[in-house]
Scaffold this motif. Structure first.
Motif, PDB file in Angstrom:
ATOM      1  N   PHE A  65       0.829  -1.202   0.000  1.00 23.23           N
ATOM      2  CA  PHE A  65       0.000   0.000   0.000  1.00 23.23           C
ATOM      3  C   PHE A  65       0.871   1.263   0.000  1.00 23.23           C
ATOM      4  CE2 PHE A  65      -2.309   3.279   2.458  1.00 23.23           C
ATOM      5  CZ  PHE A  65      -3.430   3.420   1.662  1.00 23.23           C
ATOM      6  N   GLU A  66       1.888   1.295   0.846  1.00 26.18           N
ATOM      7  CA  GLU A  66       2.775   2.454   0.922  1.00 26.18           C
ATOM      8  C   GLU A  66       3.592   2.617  -0.353  1.00 26.18           C
ATOM      9  OE1 GLU A  66       4.943   2.157   4.586  1.00 26.18           O
ATOM     10  OE2 GLU A  66       3.147   2.598   5.780  1.00 26.18           O
ATOM     11  N   ASP A  67       4.032   1.498  -0.947  1.00 25.24           N
ATOM     12  CA  ASP A  67       4.756   1.562  -2.226  1.00 25.24           C
ATOM     13  C   ASP A  67       3.871   2.142  -3.319  1.00 25.24           C
ATOM     14  OD1 ASP A  67       7.018   0.509  -1.077  1.00 25.24           O
ATOM     15  OD2 ASP A  67       6.729  -1.515  -1.896  1.00 25.24           O
ATOM     16  N   ALA A  68       2.611   1.731  -3.331  1.00 23.79           N
ATOM     17  CA  ALA A  68       1.676   2.252  -4.333  1.00 23.79           C
ATOM     18  C   ALA A  68       1.456   3.749  -4.136  1.00 23.79           C
ATOM     19  CB  ALA A  68       0.351   1.504  -4.255  1.00 23.79           C
ATOM     20  N   GLY A  69       1.333   4.183  -2.889  1.00 22.09           N
ATOM     21  CA  GLY A  69       1.171   5.612  -2.609  1.00 22.09           C
ATOM     22  C   GLY A  69       2.379   6.412  -3.051  1.00 22.09           C
ATOM     23  N   TYR A  70       3.570   5.899  -2.772  1.00 24.20           N
ATOM     24  CA  TYR A  70       4.809   6.582  -3.182  1.00 24.20           C
ATOM     25  C   TYR A  70       4.887   6.674  -4.701  1.00 24.20           C
ATOM     26  CZ  TYR A  70       9.704   7.436  -4.130  1.00 24.20           C
ATOM     27  OH  TYR A  70      10.869   7.961  -4.617  1.00 24.20           O
ATOM     28  N   THR A  71       4.575   5.574  -5.386  1.00 21.25           N
ATOM     29  CA  THR A  71       4.622   5.568  -6.850  1.00 21.25           C
ATOM     30  C   THR A  71       3.633   6.569  -7.427  1.00 21.25           C
ATOM     31  OG1 THR A  71       5.302   3.254  -6.849  1.00 21.25           O
ATOM     32  CG2 THR A  71       4.359   4.102  -8.897  1.00 21.25           C
ATOM     33  N   LEU A  72       2.442   6.649  -6.847  1.00 24.32           N
ATOM     34  CA  LEU A  72       1.448   7.612  -7.318  1.00 24.32           C
ATOM     35  C   LEU A  72       1.947   9.042  -7.120  1.00 24.32           C
ATOM     36  CD1 LEU A  72      -1.352   7.848  -8.575  1.00 24.32           C
ATOM     37  CD2 LEU A  72      -2.287   7.917  -6.271  1.00 24.32           C
ATOM     38  N   CYS A  73       2.603   9.301  -5.996  1.00 21.64           N
ATOM     39  CA  CYS A  73       3.174  10.631  -5.747  1.00 21.64           C
ATOM     40  C   CYS A  73       4.198  10.994  -6.824  1.00 21.64           C
ATOM     41  CB  CYS A  73       3.837  10.695  -4.375  1.00 21.64           C
ATOM     42  SG  CYS A  73       2.681  10.737  -3.004  1.00 21.64           S
ATOM     43  N   VAL A  74       5.057  10.046  -7.146  1.00 22.79           N
ATOM     44  CA  VAL A  74       6.084  10.289  -8.165  1.00 22.79           C
ATOM     45  C   VAL A  74       5.442  10.529  -9.525  1.00 22.79           C
ATOM     46  CG1 VAL A  74       8.007   9.228  -9.425  1.00 22.79           C
ATOM     47  CG2 VAL A  74       7.881   9.011  -6.941  1.00 22.79           C
ATOM     48  N   LEU A  75       4.494   9.690  -9.897  1.00 27.23           N
ATOM     49  CA  LEU A  75       3.849   9.821 -11.203  1.00 27.23           C
ATOM     50  C   LEU A  75       3.078  11.125 -11.359  1.00 27.23           C
ATOM     51  CD1 LEU A  75       2.519   6.195 -11.704  1.00 27.23           C
ATOM     52  CD2 LEU A  75       4.375   7.310 -12.959  1.00 27.23           C
ATOM     53  N   MET A  76       2.431  11.563 -10.276  1.00 30.52           N
ATOM     54  CA  MET A  76       1.595  12.752 -10.360  1.00 30.52           C
ATOM     55  C   MET A  76       2.342  14.026  -9.973  1.00 30.52           C
ATOM     56  SD  MET A  76      -0.936  11.315 -11.653  1.00 30.52           S
ATOM     57  CE  MET A  76      -1.852  12.807 -11.907  1.00 30.52           C
ATOM     58  N   GLY A  77       3.582  13.886  -9.501  1.00 34.27           N
ATOM     59  CA  GLY A  77       4.369  15.059  -9.143  1.00 34.27           C
ATOM     60  C   GLY A  77       3.873  15.750  -7.878  1.00 34.27           C
ATOM     61  N   LYS A  78       3.389  14.974  -6.936  1.00 35.44           N
ATOM     62  CA  LYS A  78       2.864  15.524  -5.681  1.00 35.44           C
ATOM     63  C   LYS A  78       3.657  14.982  -4.508  1.00 35.44           C
ATOM     64  CE  LYS A  78      -0.512  17.565  -7.820  1.00 35.44           C
ATOM     65  NZ  LYS A  78      -0.533  18.993  -7.970  1.00 35.44           N
ATOM     66  N   ARG A  79       3.660  15.710  -3.389  1.00 32.42           N
ATOM     67  CA  ARG A  79       4.397  15.282  -2.200  1.00 32.42           C
ATOM     68  C   ARG A  79       3.548  14.477  -1.224  1.00 32.42           C
ATOM     69  NH1 ARG A  79       9.171  18.593  -0.625  1.00 32.42           N
ATOM     70  NH2 ARG A  79       9.753  19.680  -2.513  1.00 32.42           N
ATOM     71  N   CYS A  80       2.258  14.567  -1.354  1.00 32.63           N
ATOM     72  CA  CYS A  80       1.333  13.926  -0.423  1.00 32.63           C
ATOM     73  C   CYS A  80       0.483  12.905  -1.198  1.00 32.63           C
ATOM     74  CB  CYS A  80       0.448  15.007   0.193  1.00 32.63           C
ATOM     75  SG  CYS A  80      -0.983  14.412   1.081  1.00 32.63           S
ATOM     76  N   ALA A  81       0.268  11.732  -0.604  1.00 30.14           N
ATOM     77  CA  ALA A  81      -0.505  10.689  -1.282  1.00 30.14           C
ATOM     78  C   ALA A  81      -1.937  11.141  -1.564  1.00 30.14           C
ATOM     79  CB  ALA A  81      -0.504   9.411  -0.452  1.00 30.14           C
ATOM     80  N   ARG A  82      -2.536  11.895  -0.641  1.00 32.59           N
ATOM     81  CA  ARG A  82      -3.899  12.383  -0.862  1.00 32.59           C
ATOM     82  C   ARG A  82      -3.940  13.336  -2.056  1.00 32.59           C
ATOM     83  NH1 ARG A  82      -8.124  10.166  -0.660  1.00 32.59           N
ATOM     84  NH2 ARG A  82      -8.304  11.037  -2.675  1.00 32.59           N
ATOM     85  N   GLU A  83      -2.966  14.248  -2.147  1.00 40.42           N
ATOM     86  CA  GLU A  83      -2.897  15.159  -3.291  1.00 40.42           C
ATOM     87  C   GLU A  83      -2.671  14.387  -4.584  1.00 40.42           C
ATOM     88  OE1 GLU A  83       0.143  18.042  -2.625  1.00 40.42           O
ATOM     89  OE2 GLU A  83      -0.864  18.921  -0.908  1.00 40.42           O
ATOM     90  N   ALA A  84      -1.830  13.361  -4.523  1.00 38.37           N
ATOM     91  CA  ALA A  84      -1.550  12.539  -5.704  1.00 38.37           C
ATOM     92  C   ALA A  84      -2.807  11.797  -6.149  1.00 38.37           C
ATOM     93  CB  ALA A  84      -0.426  11.558  -5.406  1.00 38.37           C
ATOM     94  N   ALA A  85      -3.567  11.269  -5.200  1.00 40.74           N
ATOM     95  CA  ALA A  85      -4.810  10.575  -5.532  1.00 40.74           C
ATOM     96  C   ALA A  85      -5.819  11.543  -6.152  1.00 40.74           C
ATOM     97  CB  ALA A  85      -5.397   9.914  -4.294  1.00 40.74           C
ATOM     98  N   ASN A  86      -5.929  12.741  -5.598  1.00 37.37           N
ATOM     99  CA  ASN A  86      -6.831  13.750  -6.175  1.00 37.37           C
ATOM    100  C   ASN A  86      -6.398  14.120  -7.585  1.00 37.37           C
ATOM    101  OD1 ASN A  86      -8.423  13.846  -3.885  1.00 37.37           O
ATOM    102  ND2 ASN A  86      -7.363  15.620  -3.019  1.00 37.37           N
ATOM    103  N   ALA A  87      -5.096  14.311  -7.785  1.00 40.35           N
ATOM    104  CA  ALA A  87      -4.578  14.660  -9.112  1.00 40.35           C
ATOM    105  C   ALA A  87      -4.829  13.529 -10.103  1.00 40.35           C
ATOM    106  CB  ALA A  87      -3.089  14.980  -9.025  1.00 40.35           C
TER     107      ALA A  87
END
Length: 79
Positions: free
Chosen positions: A14-36
């Motif tokens: 779960f944490e790896d997926a959140g980190y990957t989403l942050c990198v892909l979306m260019g966000k520092r926070c998993a919630r911001e990355a999910a919203n993006a």
């Protein structure tokens, strides 16, 4: 994650997926990355990229980029 909150393997995935989403979306926070990511899926890719270009960037990010349309690479063809 909700089904097995004590399972360390599930948590790590779960944490790896959140980190990957942050990198892909260019966000520092998993919630911001999910919203993006959700916004990206709702609108066209071109509209999303235009929207991102209109937002101010931090000095650290813009300083590493060259002028629009140029590429920086350590690989040189023919060498």
């Amino acid at each position: 994650m909700l089904a097995a909150p004590a399972d360390l393997t599930v948590r790590a995935t779960f944490e790896d997926a959140g980190y990957t989403l942050c990198v892909l979306m260019g966000k520092r926070c998993a919630r911001e990355a999910a919203n993006a990511a959700e916004r990206y899926l709702r609108i066209t890719a071109a509209a999303y990229l235009r929207e991102q270009d209109e937002r101010p960037r931090t000095a650290g990010i813009s300083a590493r980029r060259g002028p629009p349309g140029t590429r920086r690479s350590s690989f040189h063809a023919g060498r």
